[in-house]
Write an enzyme that holds these catalytic residues in place. Sequence first.
Site, PDB file in Angstrom:
ATOM      1  N   SER A 135      15.718  34.248   6.493  1.00  0.00           N
ATOM      2  CA  SER A 135      15.803  35.335   5.523  1.00  0.00           C
ATOM      3  C   SER A 135      15.674  34.715   4.139  1.00  0.00           C
ATOM      4  O   SER A 135      16.508  33.896   3.738  1.00  0.00           O
ATOM      5  CB  SER A 135      17.149  36.036   5.668  1.00  0.00           C
ATOM      6  OG  SER A 135      17.360  36.931   4.603  1.00  0.00           O
ATOM      7  N   LYS A 161      11.803  36.967   6.933  1.00  0.00           N
ATOM      8  CA  LYS A 161      12.285  38.223   6.332  1.00  0.00           C
ATOM      9  C   LYS A 161      12.351  37.990   4.836  1.00  0.00           C
ATOM     10  O   LYS A 161      12.836  36.937   4.393  1.00  0.00           O
ATOM     11  CB  LYS A 161      13.669  38.546   6.908  1.00  0.00           C
ATOM     12  CG  LYS A 161      14.494  39.547   6.109  1.00  0.00           C
ATOM     13  CD  LYS A 161      15.687  40.037   6.925  1.00  0.00           C
ATOM     14  CE  LYS A 161      16.989  40.024   6.155  1.00  0.00           C
ATOM     15  NZ  LYS A 161      18.128  40.501   6.968  1.00  0.00           N
ATOM     16  N   LYS A 163      13.638  39.653   1.056  1.00  0.00           N
ATOM     17  CA  LYS A 163      14.489  40.661   0.442  1.00  0.00           C
ATOM     18  C   LYS A 163      13.635  41.442  -0.547  1.00  0.00           C
ATOM     19  O   LYS A 163      12.777  40.870  -1.236  1.00  0.00           O
ATOM     20  CB  LYS A 163      15.645  39.975  -0.289  1.00  0.00           C
ATOM     21  CG  LYS A 163      16.639  39.302   0.666  1.00  0.00           C
ATOM     22  CD  LYS A 163      17.452  40.321   1.427  1.00  0.00           C
ATOM     23  CE  LYS A 163      18.545  39.668   2.261  1.00  0.00           C
ATOM     24  NZ  LYS A 163      19.338  40.676   2.994  1.00  0.00           N
ATOM     25  N   ASP A 188      13.966  43.551   3.833  1.00  0.00           N
ATOM     26  CA  ASP A 188      15.348  44.058   3.827  1.00  0.00           C
ATOM     27  C   ASP A 188      15.714  44.509   2.408  1.00  0.00           C
ATOM     28  O   ASP A 188      15.695  43.715   1.465  1.00  0.00           O
ATOM     29  CB  ASP A 188      16.307  42.944   4.279  1.00  0.00           C
ATOM     30  CG  ASP A 188      17.743  43.433   4.439  1.00  0.00           C
ATOM     31  OD1 ASP A 188      18.013  44.637   4.220  1.00  0.00           O
ATOM     32  OD2 ASP A 188      18.604  42.594   4.800  1.00  0.00           O
ATOM     33  N   GLU A 213      14.270  47.059   6.822  1.00  0.00           N
ATOM     34  CA  GLU A 213      15.716  47.062   7.062  1.00  0.00           C
ATOM     35  C   GLU A 213      16.469  47.787   5.949  1.00  0.00           C
ATOM     36  O   GLU A 213      16.257  47.509   4.765  1.00  0.00           O
ATOM     37  CB  GLU A 213      16.179  45.597   7.174  1.00  0.00           C
ATOM     38  CG  GLU A 213      17.629  45.402   7.594  1.00  0.00           C
ATOM     39  CD  GLU A 213      17.962  43.912   7.754  1.00  0.00           C
ATOM     40  OE1 GLU A 213      17.033  43.077   7.848  1.00  0.00           O
ATOM     41  OE2 GLU A 213      19.160  43.586   7.752  1.00  0.00           O
ATOM     42  N   ASP A 238      21.195  48.213   9.270  1.00  0.00           N
ATOM     43  CA  ASP A 238      22.139  47.090   9.209  1.00  0.00           C
ATOM     44  C   ASP A 238      23.477  47.672   8.727  1.00  0.00           C
ATOM     45  O   ASP A 238      24.326  48.074   9.543  1.00  0.00           O
ATOM     46  CB  ASP A 238      21.572  46.014   8.259  1.00  0.00           C
ATOM     47  CG  ASP A 238      22.525  44.863   7.977  1.00  0.00           C
ATOM     48  OD1 ASP A 238      23.675  44.891   8.460  1.00  0.00           O
ATOM     49  OD2 ASP A 238      22.158  43.919   7.243  1.00  0.00           O
ATOM     50  N   LYS A 262      25.503  42.703  13.754  1.00  0.00           N
ATOM     51  CA  LYS A 262      26.334  41.620  13.206  1.00  0.00           C
ATOM     52  C   LYS A 262      27.743  41.873  13.721  1.00  0.00           C
ATOM     53  O   LYS A 262      28.318  42.939  13.439  1.00  0.00           O
ATOM     54  CB  LYS A 262      26.362  41.664  11.673  1.00  0.00           C
ATOM     55  CG  LYS A 262      25.051  41.327  10.996  1.00  0.00           C
ATOM     56  CD  LYS A 262      25.160  41.514   9.489  1.00  0.00           C
ATOM     57  CE  LYS A 262      23.829  41.181   8.825  1.00  0.00           C
ATOM     58  NZ  LYS A 262      23.778  41.672   7.435  1.00  0.00           N
TER      59      LYS A 262
HETATM   60  O1  SMG Z   1      22.635  34.298   7.412  1.00  0.00           O
HETATM   61  O2  SMG Z   1      20.582  33.668   7.115  1.00  0.00           O
HETATM   62  C1  SMG Z   1      21.534  34.401   6.876  1.00  0.00           C
HETATM   63  C2  SMG Z   1      21.336  35.509   5.865  1.00  0.00           C
HETATM   64  C3  SMG Z   1      20.708  36.713   6.439  1.00  0.00           C
HETATM   65  O3  SMG Z   1      19.740  38.172   4.841  1.00  0.00           O
HETATM   66  C4  SMG Z   1      20.706  37.901   5.496  1.00  0.00           C
HETATM   67  N1  SMG Z   1      21.833  38.642   5.437  1.00  0.00           N
HETATM   68  O4  SMG Z   1      21.620  42.121   4.702  1.00  0.00           O
HETATM   69  O5  SMG Z   1      20.968  41.044   6.390  1.00  0.00           O
HETATM   70  C5  SMG Z   1      21.494  41.055   5.288  1.00  0.00           C
HETATM   71  C6  SMG Z   1      21.982  39.794   4.616  1.00  0.00           C
HETATM   72  C7  SMG Z   1      23.418  39.962   4.251  1.00  0.00           C
HETATM   73  C8  SMG Z   1      24.072  38.771   3.706  1.00  0.00           C
HETATM   74  S1  SMG Z   1      23.919  38.612   2.024  1.00  0.00           S
HETATM   75  C9  SMG Z   1      25.198  37.519   1.632  1.00  0.00           C
HETATM   76 MG    MG Z   2      20.393  43.280   6.089  1.00  0.00          MG
END
Ligand code: SMG
Ligand code: MG
Length: 369
Positions: A135, A161, A163, A188, A213, A238, A262
Amino acid sequence: MKFDRIKLFHLRMPLRTPFETSFGRSTGRDCVILQVFAGDLVGYGECVADATPGYSSETVGTAWHVLSEFLIPAVLGQELQGVAELQARLAATRGHRMAKAGLEMAVWDLLGKTTGKSLRELLGGVHSQVEVGVSVGLQASPQALVQVVNGYLEQGYARIKIKIKPGRDVGDARAMRVAFPHVRLQVDANSAYTLESAAALLPLDELDLLLIEQPLDEDDIWDHSRLQPRFRTPLCLDESILSARHARQALDMAACRVINIKAGRVGGLYEACKIHDLCFLQGIPVWCGGMLETGVGRASNLALASLPGFTLPGDISASERYYVEDITRETFTLNPDSTIDVPEKPGLGVDVDLHVMKKYAIKELEVKA
Ligand code: SMG
Ligand code: MG
């Protein structure tokens, strides 16, 4: 099982590179590590709440309060048969799912250590390696993003992925598609859009994405159900899915076609498995999300992702992608086929280096029966 005492550690871990999402930029990550003592054994858990309430309303501060005042006193010094009974005791406290999940993880670790079974075996996982991706946070420009992603592709990640946020969505995704026409790509938004402003995302449908996402608010499964029909690309929820009940309602409303699971977000692995089972029966693909976990939480994510319904790559990257120094002796590495091995030793299957953990602990508390 009977817990004699439980210790909490508030860790502040510096990230190797800053991570930026639609809700902010972080250079480090806070979490709570739990040690649950039962006889000669100790189980470890990680609560994934962050320092600030950006991703969810829980924080390290709220988790600390709820764990020490309510959750730990509800289970300390009592005979417990297993995780179902643990969750029944925790149910007297509403919400605070990340706090509950941290405690539950330590109990799973203890269960595994008691029975000699790995967490994968306890959960019914069927794979010894799981497909993973990375990500990638928001970068200074689409060009910078392409450059950073190129580095990850060279390391062997086969799924990326990115952001997105308003103003940094279609342009970034298009730059990625032009640079990498065949890469498995998803985006995402972390709830950064409304039903109206999400119209800006419609051109994403031309970019052959795996999924989009969480475009809308956490408490807005309904508007996701109005948005999904406007896209060919599957929406993935999510933040909105906090329980198996939410998952059922979202699927009934056709608010998404994929779910990110999660354990921390849904109150633990027990509930995470229920969501998996529900989706598996309905043929809805799921994948394991990440919360920038330490090696403790990463071990848990790998075990969860080994269940049969996790058919999309997880946000579970190699240890070196995250921290300057991790708290587990085990280092998770990426295999050439973009997979990571699932731990096989009893429980979580990791050893915590207490010296390293204490180095990053800014607060400690011991609660005794
Ligand atoms: O753990 O590699 C990882 C991060 C994955 O993008 C990630 N997580 O919304 O999915 C999500 C985000 C939330 C965490 S942001 C601190
Ligand atoms: Mg997410």
